[in-house]
Scaffold this motif. Structure first.
Motif, PDB file in Angstrom:
ATOM      1  N   VAL A 294       0.834  -1.132   0.029  1.00  0.00           N
ATOM      2  CA  VAL A 294       0.045  -0.038  -0.095  1.00  0.00           C
ATOM      3  C   VAL A 294       0.765   1.322  -0.102  1.00  0.00           C
ATOM      4  CG1 VAL A 294      -1.807  -1.097   1.341  1.00  0.00           C
ATOM      5  CG2 VAL A 294      -0.227   0.381   2.354  1.00  0.00           C
ATOM      6  N   GLU A 295       0.263   2.293  -0.437  1.00  0.00           N
ATOM      7  CA  GLU A 295       1.108   3.517  -0.299  1.00  0.00           C
ATOM      8  C   GLU A 295       1.088   4.357   0.967  1.00  0.00           C
ATOM      9  OE1 GLU A 295       0.104   7.300  -2.010  1.00  0.00           O
ATOM     10  OE2 GLU A 295       2.199   7.635  -1.657  1.00  0.00           O
TER      11      GLU A 295
ATOM     12  N   SER B 255      -1.971   5.090 -12.477  1.00  0.00           N
ATOM     13  CA  SER B 255      -2.380   4.549 -11.101  1.00  0.00           C
ATOM     14  C   SER B 255      -2.943   3.283 -11.093  1.00  0.00           C
ATOM     15  CB  SER B 255      -3.045   5.690 -10.413  1.00  0.00           C
ATOM     16  OG  SER B 255      -3.544   5.257  -9.200  1.00  0.00           O
TER      17      SER B 255
ATOM     18  N   HIS C  81      -1.634  -0.098  -9.695  1.00  0.00           N
ATOM     19  CA  HIS C  81      -2.323  -0.754  -8.549  1.00  0.00           C
ATOM     20  C   HIS C  81      -2.810  -2.359  -8.703  1.00  0.00           C
ATOM     21  CE1 HIS C  81      -5.982  -2.041  -6.254  1.00  0.00           C
ATOM     22  NE2 HIS C  81      -5.307  -1.689  -5.106  1.00  0.00           N
TER      23      HIS C  81
ATOM     24  N   LEU D 103      -0.027  -4.540  -7.092  1.00  0.00           N
ATOM     25  CA  LEU D 103      -0.284  -4.193  -5.787  1.00  0.00           C
ATOM     26  C   LEU D 103      -1.445  -5.223  -5.472  1.00  0.00           C
ATOM     27  CD1 LEU D 103      -0.129  -0.275  -4.956  1.00  0.00           C
ATOM     28  CD2 LEU D 103       1.885  -2.111  -5.025  1.00  0.00           C
TER      29      LEU D 103
ATOM     30  N   ARG E  97      -8.624   6.781  -6.720  1.00  0.00           N
ATOM     31  CA  ARG E  97      -9.245   6.064  -5.747  1.00  0.00           C
ATOM     32  C   ARG E  97     -10.575   6.831  -5.570  1.00  0.00           C
ATOM     33  NH1 ARG E  97      -4.131   6.575  -5.733  1.00  0.00           N
ATOM     34  NH2 ARG E  97      -2.532   5.128  -5.106  1.00  0.00           N
TER      35      ARG E  97
ATOM     36  N   ARG F 208      -5.928  -3.986   0.449  1.00  0.00           N
ATOM     37  CA  ARG F 208      -5.027  -3.620  -0.752  1.00  0.00           C
ATOM     38  C   ARG F 208      -5.982  -3.298  -1.802  1.00  0.00           C
ATOM     39  NH1 ARG F 208      -0.535  -6.609   1.508  1.00  0.00           N
ATOM     40  NH2 ARG F 208      -1.455  -8.542   0.928  1.00  0.00           N
TER      41      ARG F 208
ATOM     42  N   ASP G 279      -6.750  -0.003  -2.699  1.00  0.00           N
ATOM     43  CA  ASP G 279      -5.807   0.698  -2.925  1.00  0.00           C
ATOM     44  C   ASP G 279      -5.534   2.173  -2.091  1.00  0.00           C
ATOM     45  OD1 ASP G 279      -3.780   1.982  -4.477  1.00  0.00           O
ATOM     46  OD2 ASP G 279      -4.999   2.783  -6.057  1.00  0.00           O
TER      47      ASP G 279
ATOM     48  N   CYS H  99      -4.254   4.933  -0.101  1.00  0.00           N
ATOM     49  CA  CYS H  99      -3.020   5.836  -0.308  1.00  0.00           C
ATOM     50  C   CYS H  99      -2.979   6.592   0.809  1.00  0.00           C
ATOM     51  CB  CYS H  99      -3.177   6.678  -1.560  1.00  0.00           C
ATOM     52  SG  CYS H  99      -2.255   7.645  -1.810  1.00  0.00           S
TER      53      CYS H  99
END
Lengths: 273, 434
Positions: free
Chosen positions: B18-19, B109, B113, B117, B354, B414, B417, B419
């Motif tokens: 994850v960011e 993005s 993702h 991810l 997101r 996750r 996503d 952030c």
């Protein structure tokens, strides 16, 4: 110790970790955004910790720890000390890790004002924040010894891959000593300050971004921090001559790399507060 | 020990892939979840405060630094707010270029993702790097698409992370026609890749995860929403972004340095690709609707794991829309409009990858910020993520071994996503709504 000696015992297939401190994650993206290179890098080194990409082993013994972000909390002081103790070499990347980054603008507040900020942003349960937060956002080198540094907000893919490659070859990553103006001249970019009377920090800012902003027709605002031989007095005199107020000039240097001594010190000395 | 009476504590000290920095604390007592807290420990960064007193374009450059994955969402949200404040009506050229650049961010993005991810969770890999050993072509295809998004960002902003091209009123520079033309064959080739991705994802095994939350997205008058001023919800409400505070409430939860959002009544609200596609299915071109239906999913879907398919469909739409803009591109020597700064209050919103990114500026007569508010999609989704974790872990089976529970919990998180490096949210609500 001379440079070749410094890296002479660097492992042939090193273990590498990527750690994040306070940041936007943007410098890590220099590796993740170019996943083709990341996959190739993974064939040459063992990436043992890199939370955003997947591998987790935070305090593993490594040959090289790559650090993004600045230190803003008590918890992170402890963490960076642990990381340093387990790493043979530490490479700090990006404005946050090198100068505290944009969040280091908090360093211009006093304790009372910071408390006010904390309450304004987190009004309901501020104790959690107040207890954990340091009064400052500082670079990695303020807390532990750093072996190599790459400037930039953000750093770019070519820059980090080149630095890792150089370290793998036992060579210290090169430092860019030229200002942004050098790239403009080499690339034949018309000077925005001369041609359009646009304020541009290019003469005092380190190159490394490939002069992105002048190429877009706008002035440089300092992502890569101060150039090695910056004539700050001349720069500030020029900005004043162009009609910028002291406040505007101060904001230009108190931005992405506000804690870099060249910027911080000169602004304090030459601009009326 | 009787399983029914055991107390289990599951901790995920660092959330991988994850960011930003987050952790999960889960407690199960006597077969029930007694604690489920997503802890965000990303340090506060105080953007809202240190940007007070700054001029408009300095703010545009600075807010990019909130997030490395979606810097443009903040730049675009604030540009919209400043342009609303100063009464700037964008030309069609500027509007198209803003859209093109933002679609670049969606593409970058979404494929980052989904491929690096999220997808590894569905196929039981610990990382995209590991997954690439068995799925080299699929991973490389996703990476190619991600790169294409970066290339669009670079065209208009000089670089993909913290791009420098956008300013209040337009752009610093217009690209030359030949610079845009090189994207056309790449976008054409990407359409096939993007279609294959939709087909690949529709074959993934989807766990059950029905989410009851109110879904929220922007609504555009004619097309799939990116920039818009109208908000719609799955309860049939419609309102202008200026009335946001009358519908939603942002607050600070003790376990987190990020703010949470709910409806005024305290219900979780879901932002992001699943909400967008459910509420705007009719705004997709008919052939993309067909593609979405061919996945076998009945839209609207309330299975949260279908977000990965929603992202891939949005990726296809974004590539096709970007291609259309590039094919119709003509150079202009007027990439930005002049404006006169003035004292004002204004909102700006965009559909970030997101979910809705909504920003508010309060400006003095020079247009300098006197107060700033930043609401990021992830903070709006946090109560949803926690509620979704509770229900999907119960569906998954709380008697499963800890490791399996932990993995499933991470997969749920996750999938959103999250952030969370943004940790930068100003709460004016308590003050202004008294």
């Amino acid at each position: 110790m001379s440079t070749p000696d410094k890296l002479i015992n660097f492992a042939k297939r090193p273990k590498i970790a990527v750690h994040k401190f306070s940041s936007c994650d943007g410098c890590q993206l220099a590796l993740i955004n170019d996943a083709v290179s990341l996959l190739e890098l993974a064939t040459m080194v063992d990436i043992v910790h890199f939370a955003e990409a997947g591998p987790l082993d935070e305090f593993a013994e490594v040959d090289l720890a790559i650090i993004e972000g600045s230190v803003n909390t008590h918890h992170d002081v402890h963490r960076i000390e642990m990381v340093r103790a387990k790493a043979k070499y530490v490479l700090s990347v990006g404005a946050c890790a090198l100068t505290g980054g944009i969040q280091a603008l908090r360093n211009f507040t006093d304790e009372k004002e910071l408390r006010h900020w904390q309450h304004d942003v987190y009004p309901e349960e501020t104790e959690v924040i107040i207890e954990g937060d340091l009064a400052t956002a500082k670079p990695i080198s303020a807390y532990v010894k750093v072996d190599f540094e790459l400037p930039g907000c953000p750093i770019n893919t070519g820059q980090i891959l080149r630095a890792i490659r150089q370290i793998l070859f036992g060579v210290e990553p090169e430092k860019n000593v030229d200002p942004v103006c050098t790239t403009c001249k080499h690339a034949g970019v018309t000077c925005v300050m001369v041609a359009k009377n646009e304020p541009c920090l290019g003469p005092v800012v380190a190159d490394g971004c490939d002069a992105i902003c002048p190429k877009l027709g706008r002035g440089c605002y300092g992502c890569y921090g101060p150039a090695k031989y910056a004539n700050m007095d001349a720069m500030i005199a020029k900005l004043k001559e162009m009609g910028l107020s002291d406040e505007q000039i101060k904001h230009k240097f108190h931005h992405i790399n506000s804690q870099a001594i060249t910027f911080h010190g000169v602004v304090a000395r030459t601009i009326s507060q | 020990m009787n399983v029914e009476n055991r107390t289990t504590k599951i901790e995920v000290p660092i959330l991988a892939r994850v960011e930003g920095e987050g952790a999960l604390d889960l407690e199960i007592t006597a077969g029930k979840i007694t604690k489920c807290e997503l802890r965000i420990y990303e340090p506060p960064r105080y953007f809202e405060k240190f940007l007070e007193g700054r001029e408009p374009n300095e703010v545009i450059d600075a807010v990019a630094r909130i997030c490395g994955i979606c810097p443009l969402a903040y730049q675009a949200g604030f540009s919209n707010a400043y342009e609303a404040a100063f009464g700037v009506e964008l030309t069609p050229w500027i509007h198209d270029m803003r859209l093109l650049m933002f679609l670049g961010e969606w593409i970058e993005s979404h494929y980052l993702h989904t491929h690096l991810l999220a997808a590894p969770d569905f196929l039981n890999y610990r990382s995209g790097i590991e997954m690439a050993k068995d799925y080299p072509n699929e991973v490389l295809r996703g990476v190619r698409l991600q790169h294409l998004g970066n290339e669009i960002l670079k065209l208009l902003g000089g670089r993909s992370v913290h791009p420098n091209g956008m300013k209040v009123g337009g752009f610093y520079r217009a690209p030359r026609e030949e610079e845009v033309a090189v994207l056309i064959p790449k976008l054409e080739a990407a359409l096939k890749d993007a279609k294959d991705v939709v087909e690949w994802f529709s074959q993934l095994p989807f766990p059950d995860a029905e989410v009851p939350f109110k879904m929220v997205s922007l609504r555009h008058p004619t097309e799939y929403p990116v920039f818009a001023t109208e908000v719609i919800t799955s309860d049939g409400e419609t309102f202008n972004i200026n009335d946001y505070d009358e519908h939603f409430r942002e607050f600070h939860a003790r376990q987190s340095t990020a703010l949470h959002s709910t409806t005024i009544a305290g219900e979780p609200i879901l932002f992001g690709p699943l909400s967008r596609i459910n509420l705007n299915f009719d705004r997709l071109p008919p052939h993309i609707q067909e593609m979405a239906n061919a996945t076998g999913i009945k839209w609207p879907s309330r299975n949260m794991f279908h977000s990965i398919i929603a992202r891939s469909i949005e990726g296809y739409w974004a590539i096709e829309r970007a291609l259309e803009i590039c094919r119709n591109y003509t150079y202009t020597d007027k990439p930005a409009l002049e404006y006169t700064p003035k004292a004002a209050n204004a909102w700006g919103a965009v559909e970030a990858p997101r979910g809705i990114q909504i920003d508010h500026v309060q400006l003095d007569e020079r247009g300098y910020a006197t107060a700033i508010r930043i609401s990021a999609p992830t903070s709006q989704n946090l109560p949803c993520i926690e509620a979704n974790l509770r229900s999907s872990l119960e569906t998954f089976g709380l008697d499963k071994p800890d490791d399996e529970l932990r993995l499933h919990a991470e997969m749920v998180i996750r999938n959103y996503d999250p952030c969370i490096s943004c940790s930068a949210h100003f709460l004016t609500l308590n003050i202004t709504r008294q």
